[in-house]
Scaffold this active site. Structure first.
Site, mmCIF file in Angstrom:
data_model
loop_
_atom_site.group_PDB
_atom_site.id
_atom_site.type_symbol
_atom_site.label_atom_id
_atom_site.label_comp_id
_atom_site.label_asym_id
_atom_site.label_seq_id
_atom_site.Cartn_x
_atom_site.Cartn_y
_atom_site.Cartn_z
ATOM 1 N N HIS A 314 0.864 -1.189 0.000
ATOM 2 C CA HIS A 314 0.000 0.000 0.000
ATOM 3 C C HIS A 314 0.893 1.229 0.000
ATOM 4 O O HIS A 314 1.944 1.254 0.639
ATOM 5 C CB HIS A 314 -0.900 0.022 1.245
ATOM 6 C CG HIS A 314 -2.075 0.929 1.094
ATOM 7 N ND1 HIS A 314 -1.991 2.286 1.294
ATOM 8 C CD2 HIS A 314 -3.352 0.681 0.743
ATOM 9 C CE1 HIS A 314 -3.179 2.835 1.065
ATOM 10 N NE2 HIS A 314 -4.023 1.881 0.734
ATOM 11 N N ASP A 371 -7.979 -5.184 -0.050
ATOM 12 C CA ASP A 371 -8.468 -6.061 -1.129
ATOM 13 C C ASP A 371 -8.120 -7.520 -0.930
ATOM 14 O O ASP A 371 -8.588 -8.381 -1.672
ATOM 15 C CB ASP A 371 -7.877 -5.584 -2.469
ATOM 16 C CG ASP A 371 -8.457 -4.234 -2.855
ATOM 17 O OD1 ASP A 371 -7.675 -3.274 -2.989
ATOM 18 O OD2 ASP A 371 -9.681 -4.142 -2.967
#
Ligand code: SDX
Length: 436
Positions: A314, A371
């Site tokens: 991320h 996700d």
């Protein structure tokens, strides 16, 4: 907060080392998080640009909506920790919070819920647009196209400087995204469209429109509706991410807000962003067994292999993504209560455990993101992979609309227009083709 208040009295000196020439830039503080250096005069006063591809060190705006601390794994909507909202709130209440800045009163919540429930139907001519798509069109392509087409239908709310118009747009698009998404799903199945029902709450209505068929009654599983509501809360907003920044950029030109959200949907579709949840499931299915995990970990570490471990890493979180932690815990509960077998979930748990012990992932601070587990739950609810990013778009529409409203009313707001570091050819003269 006025500009004077935001200035914190601190400043930075920039010195050109060879000439010794220097100048000062003021610093500004928010209510929490890193200070910023105000560089708005940098080019006009000093003829310099900053260089920050991907904007990893750039604050594009001032915002009061969502705060993230990537090192501490903190995510707050309007100051409320996402963990508390996930455990005690609802998606509709969180939508109000993100849009209007405060938790709603009972009356405000009731009225907002009523407004959303009574704006879920689509103009029949919009429904006919789906016939223009081939049956195997990706649902994200259909949703992006139909949301963009709403700017061709709703001329009554295009005065972006009218607060009433902004409210009608917000309620309308939040209410209709599930209906548009369900219509895309039904079109891909060749099944008749199922109309929304005003007696159902947001997530129950979505399940009804997705899975009900005329041939038999459909029973809405409250466990499924509850799981969806939690996932939507966790996906509702996330600061200045790629798709939200796209909505802000498109909206900054004064474009029709439906078109700005359609641009956000397009940006979300990428596998590096919201498309990752679909890519994670495809990756887990390709890995297949625990025995294959080392081979895929090696591929992810191989600089010459474009493969990345989907659902890992991320830009901001260099610690655990708090949303992934909550979703992992929810996976256990949902799979058990739905009585779904969970080989993919077990595989995901093993993959996470092996990856997080690997020096490469530790050194690069790559953790599971939002996700990584969400697709396992969507699949357990019977939602196909091709619809996973559409689910993300339904939830993130709330955040996109909240940021669009904040951008439109920002007194410091201007049309987005970044500059560049030019490295192309310097001036040269045209040569006739006969002389080349
Ligand atoms: C979302 O911004 C948001 O807030 C997004 C989001 C939201 O709510 O809006 O949180 C939703 O988009 C989550 C991210 C979903 N995407 C994925 O899971 C795709 C896989 N992850 C990556 O592609 C990547 O981690 C990103 C895109 C998420 C972040 O990319 P960055 O910040 O640009 O990091 P990078 O590409 O510069 O990677 C840094 C290093 C690189 O190695 P080096 O060049 O330094 O040697 O880490 C490596 C990368 O190769 N790396 C990975 C990796 N992610 C980064 N290596 C293997 N597998 C991965 N998943």
């Amino acid at each position: 907060m006025s500009d004077a208040k935001k200035k914190n009295g601190r400043s930075y000196i920039v010195r050109e080392t060879s000439s010794g020439k220097e100048f000062e830039l003021a610093s500004r503080s928010g209510t929490t998080g890193p200070d910023v250096i105000d560089i708005r005069s940098l080019f006009t006063s000093h003829g310099l640009f900053t260089y920050d591809p991907g904007y990893g060190s750039t604050a594009s705006c001032e915002s009061k909506i969502t705060y993230i601390d990537g090192d501490k794994g903190i995510l707050m909507y309007r100051g409320y920790p996402v963990e508390q909202l996930a455990g005690r709130s609802s998606f509709i209440e969180v939508a109000w919070l993100l849009l209007y800045g405060e938790l709603p009163t009972q009356a405000q919540l009731h009225e907002f819920d009523r407004s959303i429930r009574t704006h879920t139907m689509l103009n029949e001519t919009i429904l006919r647009l789906f016939n223009g798509f081939h049956y195997d069109a990706h649902p994200m392509a259909m949703v992006a196209g139909v949301v963009g087409s709403m700017s061709a239908f709703y001329h009554d709310t295009t005065d972006i400087h009218d607060p009433r118009h902004r409210d009608i747009f917000a309620h309308r698009i939040i209410a209709k995204l599930p209906t548009i998404s369900a219509a895309a799903y039904k079109h891909s199945l060749g099944q008749p469209f199922t109309y929304p029902r005003n007696d159902l709450n947001y997530c129950s209505n979505l399940l009804h429109m997705f899975f009900a068929v005329p041939a038999e009654d459909y029973h809405i599983d409250p466990v499924a509706a509850e799981a969806l509501d939690l996932l939507f809360i966790l996906h509702a907003d996330h600061e200045q991410n790629c798709s939200t920044s796209t909505v802000r950029m498109a909206g900054s030109s004064g474009a029709n807000p439906y078109s700005a959200v359609a641009a956000g949907i397009a940006a979300l579709w990428g596998p590096a962003h919201g498309g990752a949840n679909e890519a994670v499931l495809k990756m887990l299915e390709e890995i297949g067994t625990v025995a294959n995990i080392p081979k895929f970990i090696a591929k992810a570490k191989d600089k010459d292999d474009p493969f990345r471990l989907m659902g890992f890493g991320h830009r901001v979180y260099k610690n655990h993504d708090p949303r992934a932690t909550i979703i992992r815990e929810t996976c256990h509960k949902v799979l058990a209560r739905l009585g779904r077998n969970q080989p993919l979930f077990d595989l995901a748990l093993q993959l996470e455990e092996i990856a997080l012990k690997d020096p490469y992932f530790i050194e690069k601070k790559l953790y599971p993101n939002v996700d990584f587990y969400s697709g396992v739950i969507y699949r357990a609810l019977g939602i196909p992979k091709s619809m996973f990013t559409v689910m993300f778009a339904i939830a993130r529409t709330v955040g996109w609309v909240a940021h669009w409203r904040e951008m439109i009313t920002d007194p410091e707001g201007r049309i987005g227009r970044p500059r560049q570091l030019y490295t192309g050819p310097t001036r040269r003269d045209y040569v006739d083709v006969s002389k080349r």
